[in-house]
Scaffold this motif. Structure first.
Motif, PDB file in Angstrom:
ATOM      1  N   LYS A 134      30.265  73.876  47.682  1.00 61.98           N
ATOM      2  CA  LYS A 134      31.388  74.508  46.563  1.00 61.98           C
ATOM      3  C   LYS A 134      30.671  75.189  45.243  1.00 61.98           C
ATOM      4  O   LYS A 134      29.736  74.603  44.654  1.00 61.98           O
ATOM      5  CB  LYS A 134      32.266  73.188  46.192  1.00 61.98           C
ATOM      6  N   PRO A 135      31.081  75.985  44.934  1.00 61.77           N
ATOM      7  CA  PRO A 135      30.824  76.823  43.497  1.00 61.77           C
ATOM      8  C   PRO A 135      31.147  76.014  42.276  1.00 61.77           C
ATOM      9  O   PRO A 135      32.025  75.129  42.326  1.00 61.77           O
ATOM     10  CB  PRO A 135      31.522  78.130  43.661  1.00 61.77           C
ATOM     11  N   ARG A 136      30.043  75.883  41.606  1.00 57.92           N
ATOM     12  CA  ARG A 136      30.050  75.445  40.152  1.00 57.92           C
ATOM     13  C   ARG A 136      30.873  75.913  39.382  1.00 57.92           C
ATOM     14  O   ARG A 136      30.668  77.083  39.037  1.00 57.92           O
ATOM     15  CB  ARG A 136      28.731  74.698  39.978  1.00 57.92           C
ATOM     16  N   VAL A 137      31.865  75.522  38.714  1.00 58.35           N
ATOM     17  CA  VAL A 137      32.852  75.917  37.714  1.00 58.35           C
ATOM     18  C   VAL A 137      32.955  75.309  36.474  1.00 58.35           C
ATOM     19  O   VAL A 137      33.260  74.179  36.662  1.00 58.35           O
ATOM     20  CB  VAL A 137      34.039  76.075  38.486  1.00 58.35           C
ATOM     21  N   LEU A 138      32.828  75.864  35.412  1.00 59.39           N
ATOM     22  CA  LEU A 138      32.856  75.231  34.220  1.00 59.39           C
ATOM     23  C   LEU A 138      34.418  75.413  33.709  1.00 59.39           C
ATOM     24  O   LEU A 138      34.883  76.812  33.520  1.00 59.39           O
ATOM     25  CB  LEU A 138      32.097  75.731  32.951  1.00 59.39           C
ATOM     26  N   PHE A 139      35.083  74.381  33.590  1.00 57.90           N
ATOM     27  CA  PHE A 139      36.638  74.538  33.246  1.00 57.90           C
ATOM     28  C   PHE A 139      36.900  74.095  31.558  1.00 57.90           C
ATOM     29  O   PHE A 139      36.756  72.976  31.234  1.00 57.90           O
ATOM     30  CB  PHE A 139      37.189  73.767  34.276  1.00 57.90           C
ATOM     31  N   ILE A 140      37.206  75.272  30.945  1.00 60.49           N
ATOM     32  CA  ILE A 140      37.593  74.925  29.586  1.00 60.49           C
ATOM     33  C   ILE A 140      39.122  74.733  29.420  1.00 60.49           C
ATOM     34  O   ILE A 140      39.758  75.515  29.659  1.00 60.49           O
ATOM     35  CB  ILE A 140      36.810  76.040  28.849  1.00 60.49           C
ATOM     36  N   THR A 141      39.183  73.631  29.132  1.00 60.49           N
ATOM     37  CA  THR A 141      40.623  73.213  28.890  1.00 60.49           C
ATOM     38  C   THR A 141      40.975  71.928  28.034  1.00 60.49           C
ATOM     39  O   THR A 141      40.098  71.287  27.737  1.00 60.49           O
ATOM     40  CB  THR A 141      41.380  72.782  30.201  1.00 60.49           C
ATOM     41  N   ASP A 142      42.298  71.899  27.458  1.00 60.75           N
ATOM     42  CA  ASP A 142      42.600  70.548  26.581  1.00 60.75           C
ATOM     43  C   ASP A 142      43.240  69.748  27.325  1.00 60.75           C
ATOM     44  O   ASP A 142      43.668  68.896  26.870  1.00 60.75           O
ATOM     45  CB  ASP A 142      43.402  71.359  25.689  1.00 60.75           C
ATOM     46  N   ASN A 143      43.552  70.053  28.811  1.00 61.77           N
ATOM     47  CA  ASN A 143      44.273  68.938  29.502  1.00 61.77           C
ATOM     48  C   ASN A 143      43.567  69.159  31.134  1.00 61.77           C
ATOM     49  O   ASN A 143      43.987  69.634  31.822  1.00 61.77           O
ATOM     50  CB  ASN A 143      45.632  69.677  29.790  1.00 61.77           C
ATOM     51  N   PRO A 144      42.335  68.307  31.090  1.00 63.76           N
ATOM     52  CA  PRO A 144      41.721  68.130  32.382  1.00 63.76           C
ATOM     53  C   PRO A 144      42.425  67.412  33.418  1.00 63.76           C
ATOM     54  O   PRO A 144      41.780  67.568  34.563  1.00 63.76           O
ATOM     55  CB  PRO A 144      40.526  67.233  31.922  1.00 63.76           C
ATOM     56  N   LYS A 145      43.517  66.840  33.262  1.00 67.30           N
ATOM     57  CA  LYS A 145      44.190  66.448  34.264  1.00 67.30           C
ATOM     58  C   LYS A 145      45.486  67.391  34.470  1.00 67.30           C
ATOM     59  O   LYS A 145      46.516  66.738  35.282  1.00 67.30           O
ATOM     60  CB  LYS A 145      44.850  64.854  34.079  1.00 67.30           C
ATOM     61  N   SER A 146      45.629  68.303  34.332  1.00 69.17           N
ATOM     62  CA  SER A 146      46.635  69.124  34.688  1.00 69.17           C
ATOM     63  C   SER A 146      46.904  69.664  36.045  1.00 69.17           C
ATOM     64  O   SER A 146      45.938  69.680  36.863  1.00 69.17           O
ATOM     65  CB  SER A 146      46.628  70.621  33.967  1.00 69.17           C
ATOM     66  N   PRO A 147      47.884  70.126  36.695  1.00 63.27           N
ATOM     67  CA  PRO A 147      48.094  70.824  37.798  1.00 63.27           C
ATOM     68  C   PRO A 147      46.856  71.702  38.360  1.00 63.27           C
ATOM     69  O   PRO A 147      46.379  71.489  39.341  1.00 63.27           O
ATOM     70  CB  PRO A 147      49.598  71.051  38.029  1.00 63.27           C
ATOM     71  N   LEU A 148      46.716  72.554  37.293  1.00 61.12           N
ATOM     72  CA  LEU A 148      45.613  73.703  37.611  1.00 61.12           C
ATOM     73  C   LEU A 148      44.366  73.017  37.767  1.00 61.12           C
ATOM     74  O   LEU A 148      43.658  73.425  38.834  1.00 61.12           O
ATOM     75  CB  LEU A 148      45.593  74.404  36.366  1.00 61.12           C
ATOM     76  N   ALA A 149      43.871  71.931  36.997  1.00 65.89           N
ATOM     77  CA  ALA A 149      42.660  71.230  37.134  1.00 65.89           C
ATOM     78  C   ALA A 149      42.555  70.509  38.688  1.00 65.89           C
ATOM     79  O   ALA A 149      41.620  70.247  39.228  1.00 65.89           O
ATOM     80  CB  ALA A 149      42.715  70.050  36.082  1.00 65.89           C
ATOM     81  N   ASN A 150      43.779  70.008  39.172  1.00 69.32           N
ATOM     82  CA  ASN A 150      43.829  69.278  40.550  1.00 69.32           C
ATOM     83  C   ASN A 150      43.750  70.278  41.587  1.00 69.32           C
ATOM     84  O   ASN A 150      42.870  70.033  42.686  1.00 69.32           O
ATOM     85  CB  ASN A 150      45.148  68.471  40.660  1.00 69.32           C
ATOM     86  N   VAL A 151      44.224  71.401  41.461  1.00 71.49           N
ATOM     87  CA  VAL A 151      43.899  72.314  42.203  1.00 71.49           C
ATOM     88  C   VAL A 151      42.645  73.033  42.571  1.00 71.49           C
ATOM     89  O   VAL A 151      42.116  73.199  43.422  1.00 71.49           O
ATOM     90  CB  VAL A 151      44.935  73.749  42.203  1.00 71.49           C
ATOM     91  N   LEU A 152      41.941  73.334  41.321  1.00 75.24           N
ATOM     92  CA  LEU A 152      40.608  73.823  41.238  1.00 75.24           C
ATOM     93  C   LEU A 152      39.691  72.760  41.578  1.00 75.24           C
ATOM     94  O   LEU A 152      38.662  73.211  42.485  1.00 75.24           O
ATOM     95  CB  LEU A 152      40.218  74.005  39.658  1.00 75.24           C
ATOM     96  N   SER A 153      39.641  71.434  41.660  1.00 78.71           N
ATOM     97  CA  SER A 153      38.833  70.388  41.826  1.00 78.71           C
ATOM     98  C   SER A 153      38.960  70.202  43.564  1.00 78.71           C
ATOM     99  O   SER A 153      38.058  69.937  44.179  1.00 78.71           O
ATOM    100  CB  SER A 153      39.464  69.114  41.335  1.00 78.71           C
ATOM    101  N   SER A 154      39.883  70.627  43.940  1.00 83.66           N
ATOM    102  CA  SER A 154      40.159  70.480  45.449  1.00 83.66           C
ATOM    103  C   SER A 154      39.118  71.734  46.301  1.00 83.66           C
ATOM    104  O   SER A 154      39.090  71.684  47.348  1.00 83.66           O
ATOM    105  CB  SER A 154      41.465  70.702  46.185  1.00 83.66           C
ATOM    106  N   ILE A 155      38.972  72.836  45.402  1.00 80.17           N
ATOM    107  CA  ILE A 155      38.575  73.850  45.908  1.00 80.17           C
ATOM    108  C   ILE A 155      36.725  74.197  45.468  1.00 80.17           C
ATOM    109  O   ILE A 155      35.924  74.471  46.159  1.00 80.17           O
ATOM    110  CB  ILE A 155      39.096  75.221  45.581  1.00 80.17           C
ATOM    111  N   TYR A 156      36.379  73.661  44.186  1.00 81.64           N
ATOM    112  CA  TYR A 156      35.360  74.074  43.495  1.00 81.64           C
ATOM    113  C   TYR A 156      34.823  72.820  43.131  1.00 81.64           C
ATOM    114  O   TYR A 156      35.492  71.641  42.989  1.00 81.64           O
ATOM    115  CB  TYR A 156      35.465  74.782  42.510  1.00 81.64           C
TER     116      TYR A 156
END
Length: 243
Positions: free
Chosen positions: A149-171
């Motif tokens: 899985k590609p390593r991705v740095l996710f800059i966010t103020d909400n690490p438990k958001s729906p977007l974070a969940n989707v990204l974690s399933s792929i990257y």
């Protein structure tokens, strides 16, 4: 122009794009002087091909397509089997009349490295030579390579958001509230980040990172880009982001 005349000599077998019949019909409707000489097909023949990407990510569903072609429009029954590393993933009986039959299938690879996908046609009649002129194109092998899985740095103020969940399933996601070290990262994702919150040194680090081939994706929001980030925005960020 009417002074020119085109004669097409073809076996009539179109592997992709517009068919011979549709091309000639288009020319006729537009008064293009074109004729075609297409011999009658004497032998029935089946062939199979696998479409799909050659590079995949581990533990992610990969999508493929089987294309089975016939040389005539006569009805023919056969069985198609697909294996991944010798393990059967598809076995289907088909009765086909058209020139092409397409079947979608998917598979999730859970180990890294090279893998082999193999498709095989089995004509229903024992006397296959009368049904299928060439036997060599009844089998198709496709090699794919499964990468981590590609390593991705996710800059966010909400690490438990729906977007974070989707990204974690792929990257392989590393969540942070600020841009730190970019070493070893395949991409960086900025989620609802105001430009005013990114320091000059971080901007310079991003610039060098992108110039050297790094990827960056930016998601908008109520505090993104040139929007000012107020205290009210910060306090309401969680509820807005979840929506």
């Amino acid at each position: 122009s009417p002074e020119n005349y085109v004669l097409i000599v073809s076996d009539g077998q179109s592997n992709s794009g517009t068919s011979i019949e549709d091309s000639l019909s288009y020319c006729h409707k537009n008064n293009f002087p074109v004729s075609a000489l297409i011999p009658r097909t004497l032998k029935e023949d089946l062939s199979v091909e696998i479409e799909g990407t050659n590079e995949l990510v581990i533990d992610n569903e990969a999508f493929f397509k089987l294309n089975i072609r016939k040389s005539t429009e006569n009805k023919l029954s056969y069985e198609v089997r697909v294996t991944v590393d010798s393990k059967q993933v598809l076995d289907k009986e088909i009765t086909q009349t058209g020139r092409i039959e397409s079947i979608d299938f998917n598979h999730t690879f859970d180990t890294l490295g090279p893998h082999t996908i193999k498709a095989t046609l089995h004509p229903a009649n024992v006397n296959a030579k009368n049904l299928d002129y060439f036997e060599t194109n009844n089998q198709y092998m496709k090699s794919v390579y499964v990468a981590p899985k590609p390593r991705v740095l996710f800059i966010t103020d909400n690490p438990k958001s729906p977007l974070a969940n989707v990204l974690s399933s792929i990257y392989d996601v590393y969540a942070s509230r600020s841009i730190g070290s970019l070493e070893g990262m395949d991409a960086i994702i900025l989620d609802n980040q105001a430009a005013s919150t990114i320091s000059d040194s971080e901007v310079e680090a991003l610039r060098k990172y992108i110039i050297n081939g790094g990827g960056m994706v930016v998601f908008g929001g109520d505090s993104s880009f040139d929007y000012p980030r107020s205290e009210e925005h910060t306090s309401e960020l969680q509820s807005h982001h979840d929506l």
